[in-house]
Design a protein around this motif. Structure first.
Motif, mmCIF file in Angstrom:
data_model
loop_
_atom_site.group_PDB
_atom_site.id
_atom_site.type_symbol
_atom_site.label_atom_id
_atom_site.label_comp_id
_atom_site.label_asym_id
_atom_site.label_seq_id
_atom_site.Cartn_x
_atom_site.Cartn_y
_atom_site.Cartn_z
ATOM 1 N N SER A 1 5.951 17.006 73.891
ATOM 2 C CA SER A 1 4.930 17.268 72.794
ATOM 3 C C SER A 1 4.244 18.487 73.377
ATOM 4 C CB SER A 1 3.900 16.087 72.350
ATOM 5 O OG SER A 1 3.208 16.026 73.681
ATOM 6 N N ALA A 2 3.895 18.905 74.435
ATOM 7 C CA ALA A 2 3.424 19.959 75.257
ATOM 8 C C ALA A 2 4.198 21.252 74.779
ATOM 9 C CB ALA A 2 3.186 19.842 76.675
ATOM 10 N N SER B 1 -1.562 26.398 61.808
ATOM 11 C CA SER B 1 -0.206 27.046 61.419
ATOM 12 C C SER B 1 0.502 26.694 60.294
ATOM 13 C CB SER B 1 0.454 27.350 62.898
ATOM 14 O OG SER B 1 -0.406 27.805 63.754
ATOM 15 N N LYS C 1 0.227 18.721 64.621
ATOM 16 C CA LYS C 1 -0.904 18.265 65.467
ATOM 17 C C LYS C 1 -1.322 19.328 66.553
ATOM 18 C CE LYS C 1 -3.057 14.688 68.431
ATOM 19 N NZ LYS C 1 -2.663 13.248 68.976
ATOM 20 N N GLU C 2 0.005 19.528 67.054
ATOM 21 C CA GLU C 2 0.056 20.726 68.221
ATOM 22 C C GLU C 2 -0.045 21.988 67.767
ATOM 23 O OE1 GLU C 2 -0.356 19.777 71.357
ATOM 24 O OE2 GLU C 2 0.028 17.679 70.991
ATOM 25 N N ASN C 3 0.240 22.350 66.534
ATOM 26 C CA ASN C 3 -0.184 23.442 65.736
ATOM 27 C C ASN C 3 -0.808 23.639 64.642
ATOM 28 O OD1 ASN C 3 2.319 25.192 67.158
ATOM 29 N ND2 ASN C 3 3.185 23.064 66.903
ATOM 30 N N TYR D 1 5.602 21.709 72.002
ATOM 31 C CA TYR D 1 5.575 22.122 70.600
ATOM 32 C C TYR D 1 4.560 23.279 70.333
ATOM 33 C CZ TYR D 1 7.411 17.236 69.876
ATOM 34 O OH TYR D 1 8.205 16.055 69.739
ATOM 35 N N ARG D 2 3.816 23.401 70.920
ATOM 36 C CA ARG D 2 2.885 24.261 70.696
ATOM 37 C C ARG D 2 3.332 25.800 70.614
ATOM 38 N NH1 ARG D 2 -0.568 21.883 75.652
ATOM 39 N NH2 ARG D 2 -1.106 19.897 74.733
ATOM 40 N N GLY D 3 2.726 26.697 69.763
ATOM 41 C CA GLY D 3 3.397 27.910 69.254
ATOM 42 C C GLY D 3 4.373 28.000 68.562
#
Length: 268
Positions: free
Chosen positions: A125-126, A163, A158-160, A128-130
């Protein structure tokens, strides 16, 4: 245009990664747009002298879904034109890069193939960002994997937060079911895709059916979005502060006033 020509020479792409026409969706009732060509502003920007300012575009795509649904096989079929029958679980994240030339402009698609096993989720999940593109994969021969599509998308969102994610729902292993069964699966998958605001595709990594078309479509839509965002930023960007002629006039006026004061002092 010289800068663009240099970029083209530096980045060589395979002929099947060159995109000139606008790739269409697999099915009319499961698409995320109603267009049949690139936005005119994108074509104009890429064709004009300003194309050199478009530069090299990079898009991050994450591929998510349950364990053993065929995420890695999907990526390998497109990137390496290979299919491995032996299942090897992804540990954490695998990474592939594919270079395209879209409307004569270099474009890079980064593919982050994430683990489906729950014990690796804190790691995956880390990554997923960006992301700009989310591909949710399920197995058409195992309908339980379709039921978890919503939770996978929520994890990516959740991680974005904030966006807009270009989302695709992809059913793999199409070769394992009959045409009649697949029609029923497709019917259910399209309903799920609409609920996710995603575009649906059915593919087979074993035979290669629809794989190239899927990734070409993803690349074209993400490229178009990147160019439009850049054009919008350029349109609303604050002009850089420059020293105008008025500043010089102000300076000149104060210099003249100072000279007059000195002259007055001398006369006294």
């Amino acid at each position: 245009m010289e800068n663009l020509d240099v970029n083209r020479r530096m980045i060589q792409v395979h002929k099947d990664r060159v995109v000139v026409g606008f790739p269409q969706a697999q099915t009319k009732n499961a698409r995320i747009d109603e267009k049949y060509d690139f936005d005119p502003r994108v074509r104009q920007s890429c064709a004009s002298e300003r194309a050199s300012t478009v530069g090299l575009k990079i898009c991050k795509m994450i591929i998510i879904g349950d364990m053993a649904v065929g995420k890695t096989c999907l990526v390998n079929r497109f990137c390496k034109k290979a299919f491995d029958r032996d299942y090897k679980a992804t540990i954490g994240v695998d990474f592939e890069v594919e270079r395209f030339e879209i409307l004569n402009t270099p474009f890079t698609l980064q593919m982050w193939d994430t683990a489906g096993q729950e014990r690796f989720q804190c790691i995956a999940s880390a990554y997923y960002r960006g992301a700009q593109v989310v591909v949710i994969v399920f197995d058409v021969s195992e309908m339980r994997s379709l039921a978890s599509a919503q939770s996978w998308l929520e994890a990516a969102q959740k991680e974005n937060a904030g966006s807009q994610l270009l989302t695709f729902l992809v059913g793999t292993k199409k070769d394992l079911v009959t045409d009649a069964i697949y029609r029923d699966v497709e019917h259910e998958a399209i309903k799920v895709a609409k609920g996710l605001h995603a575009e649906y595709w059915g593919v087979s990594s074993k035979t290669g059916e629809n794989v190239k078309e899927l990734f070409t479509r993803i690349a074209a839509l993400s490229f178009e979005g990147a160019v439009l965002r850049e054009l919008e930023k350029r349109q609303f960007a604050t002009p850089p502060k420059t020293i105008g002629s008025s500043s010089f006039r102000i300076g000149s006026t104060s210099t003249q006033a100072s000279s007059k004061q000195k002259l007055a002092c001398c006369k006294m």
